[in-house]
Design an enzyme around this catalytic site. Structure first.
Site, mmCIF file in Angstrom:
data_model
loop_
_atom_site.group_PDB
_atom_site.id
_atom_site.type_symbol
_atom_site.label_atom_id
_atom_site.label_comp_id
_atom_site.label_asym_id
_atom_site.label_seq_id
_atom_site.Cartn_x
_atom_site.Cartn_y
_atom_site.Cartn_z
ATOM 1 N N TYR A 129 0.823 -1.215 0.026
ATOM 2 C CA TYR A 129 0.119 0.056 -0.111
ATOM 3 C C TYR A 129 1.007 1.214 -0.261
ATOM 4 O O TYR A 129 1.900 1.204 0.573
ATOM 5 C CB TYR A 129 -0.742 -0.075 1.284
ATOM 6 N N THR A 155 -1.478 -2.010 -4.523
ATOM 7 C CA THR A 155 -2.999 -2.083 -4.448
ATOM 8 C C THR A 155 -3.432 -0.254 -4.412
ATOM 9 O O THR A 155 -3.030 -0.084 -3.417
ATOM 10 C CB THR A 155 -3.458 -2.712 -3.290
ATOM 11 N N ARG A 164 -21.936 0.611 5.472
ATOM 12 C CA ARG A 164 -22.566 -0.731 5.035
ATOM 13 C C ARG A 164 -23.976 -0.559 5.658
ATOM 14 O O ARG A 164 -24.227 -0.396 6.618
ATOM 15 C CB ARG A 164 -21.914 -1.913 5.631
ATOM 16 N N LYS A 253 -2.874 -3.138 -8.984
ATOM 17 C CA LYS A 253 -4.138 -3.717 -8.653
ATOM 18 C C LYS A 253 -5.491 -2.583 -8.415
ATOM 19 O O LYS A 253 -5.269 -1.662 -7.720
ATOM 20 C CB LYS A 253 -4.234 -4.736 -7.291
ATOM 21 N N HIS A 277 -11.776 -4.303 -5.541
ATOM 22 C CA HIS A 277 -11.302 -4.725 -4.321
ATOM 23 C C HIS A 277 -12.417 -5.337 -3.527
ATOM 24 O O HIS A 277 -12.839 -5.224 -2.407
ATOM 25 C CB HIS A 277 -11.231 -3.357 -3.251
ATOM 26 N N GLY A 309 -12.224 -10.675 -8.428
ATOM 27 C CA GLY A 309 -13.565 -10.316 -8.044
ATOM 28 C C GLY A 309 -14.734 -11.300 -8.463
ATOM 29 O O GLY A 309 -14.748 -11.334 -9.792
ATOM 30 N N GLY A 310 -15.276 -11.977 -7.431
ATOM 31 C CA GLY A 310 -16.565 -12.639 -7.993
ATOM 32 C C GLY A 310 -16.214 -14.206 -8.196
ATOM 33 O O GLY A 310 -17.132 -14.813 -8.552
ATOM 34 N N ARG A 312 -16.150 -17.860 -7.823
ATOM 35 C CA ARG A 312 -16.481 -18.923 -7.159
ATOM 36 C C ARG A 312 -16.494 -20.302 -7.651
ATOM 37 O O ARG A 312 -16.721 -21.448 -6.870
ATOM 38 C CB ARG A 312 -18.133 -18.568 -6.749
#
Length: 414
Positions: A129, A155, A164, A253, A277, A309-310, A312
């Site tokens: 970072y 990143t 949230r 990234k 992210h 990302g995503g 599965r």
């Protein structure tokens, strides 16, 4: 219960049953209403396959080269922060990745020191970072180089959203006696998780040993984040400086726009990771897979393009590679495996992905992962998002853009 599980969804279910509520909440959290984290996964369901009915059905080769590392399949471990889901944390993940022949991404905010992780997996990339002054950044880079890190992950796709809609997960700043008493009801409700730590003779470590500088002690998790939040954001000259100082592979990234991808090429990066992210940055950013095709077309002949990302399923990996990704990075999936069964659970997740990749290659009648092309995918009109494309290019007729920045019929294959 059989320790082996058949799907990543089952790993998630076991993680939810095993982990204290706040720990599990930190794993599934996305910023604000969770629009982006939801799109990261659901976008894959909009893509289909265009399989052949005849062709070679011999052994399938999933191996490829990513950032100079030969890997057994196009999957890498994405760096994630303090892994309090298991006492062995990042070391267990590194061992699992090494056992399955893939590279490990290690977070600056990891709970285990980089030296221990690289000892477990020499193919480790250190995530950096932009945090502190340049002397501190150089010191962390030098430590990573001495330890044997084979690459750097810079990143930039995070701006730290506290918001949230369902409530931010509660993460303690320290684990003193008062905090332990406060979280005791959650912990006692998950005796197997507690027993794992008791057997290890440790408690969840909330320090960031890889952020220590100047011979001082490792800062606490929130101390490290506080330093990062107070550091002015880098510009493209800073990205070029990082590339020059590291003198090795650098993966940037967090790229979602064509103009940023081109600036990244000019700055000297080895590759970019198309990433939002994991839905923890700016909510409302499109799914990474929607941005991938346009970015791969724009810079894929100059640098390596990865996706984060995503993911599965193994079929998700195949879709990403077919649309231009050299490989993908996984995050939540391996953390659920780690929570479910430690190192063996991470290996289990990787085996699930490997099996899914193999099945998809077989159905497509492909003998190697490198044989995939966009013609193997059914891409609905309007699926892709072309962000940051200069107006002149939009008007040039090279692509058919809709008003919302999506790519219409051009590039869609049925």
């Amino acid at each position: 219960m059989n320790p082996w599980f058949e799907t990543v969804a089952e790993a998630q279910r076991r993680a939810r049953k095993r982990l204290p509520k706040s720990v599990y909440g930190a794993l599934i959290a996305g910023s604000e209403r969770g629009q982006t984290i939801e799109d990261n996964q659901s976008a894959f369901t909009e893509l289909g396959f265009a399989p052949h009915c005849a062709g070679p059905i011999g052994a399938r080769d999933q191996s490829t080269t990513v950032l100079g590392q030969r890997v057994s399949m196009p999957v890498l471990i994405s760096p994630t922060g303090v892994q309090a889901v298991h006492p062995d944390g990042e070391v267990a993940v590194a061992r699992a990745a090494a056992a399955r022949g893939i590279a490990m991404g290690l977070s600056s905010f990891a709970s285990k020191p980089i030296e221990a992780v690289i000892a477990a997996n020499p193919a480790t990339l250190f995530q950096l970072y932009w945090c502190g002054d340049k002397d501190q950044i150089l010191e962390r880079m030098a430590r990573a180089k001495r330890a044997g890190a084979v690459g750097l992950i810079l990143t930039l796709d995070w701006s730290f959203s506290h918001g949230r809609d369902w409530g931010s997960p509660v993460i303690p700043e320290t684990l003193d006696l008062r905090t332990m008493l406060r979280f005791a009801p959650q912990t006692l409700a998950r005796p197997r998780w507690l027993a794992t730590y008791l057997r290890s003779g440790s408690i969840p470590d909330l320090t960031a040993p890889n952020m220590a500088v100047g011979g001082g002690p490792a800062p606490g998790f929130f101390g490290a984040y506080g330093e990062w939040m107070q550091t002015p954001a880098p510009d493209w000259a800073d990205v070029a400086w990082i590339c020059a100082q590291w003198d090795g592979p650098v993966l940037l990234k967090g790229v979602m726009r064509v103009d940023d991808a081109r600036r990244a090429v000019d700055a000297g990066v080895t590759g970019i990771s198309v990433s939002n992210h994991g839905g923890n940055n700016l909510d409302g950013t499109p799914a990474a897979i929607r941005a991938l095709p346009v970015l791969a077309e724009a810079v894929g002949d100059q640098i390596e393009v990865l996706l984060d990302g995503g993911i599965r399923r193994g079929s998700d990996v195949v879709k990403a590679v077919a649309l231009g990704a050299r490989a993908v990075l996984i995050g939540r999936a391996y953390l659920w495996g780690l929570a479910a069964n430690g190192q063996a659970g991470v290996e289990n997740v990787l085996d699930i992905l490997r099996g899914g990749i193999d099945s998809a290659l077989l159905g497509l009648r492909k003998t190697a992962i490198t044989d995939l092309t966009p013609d193997d995918i059914v891409i609905p009109a309007g699926f892709s998002r072309a962000l940051g494309v200069p107006t002149g290019e939009k008007d040039s007729g090279k692509r058919d853009f809709t008003k919302d920045g999506s790519v219409a019929a051009a590039g869609a294959r049925h």
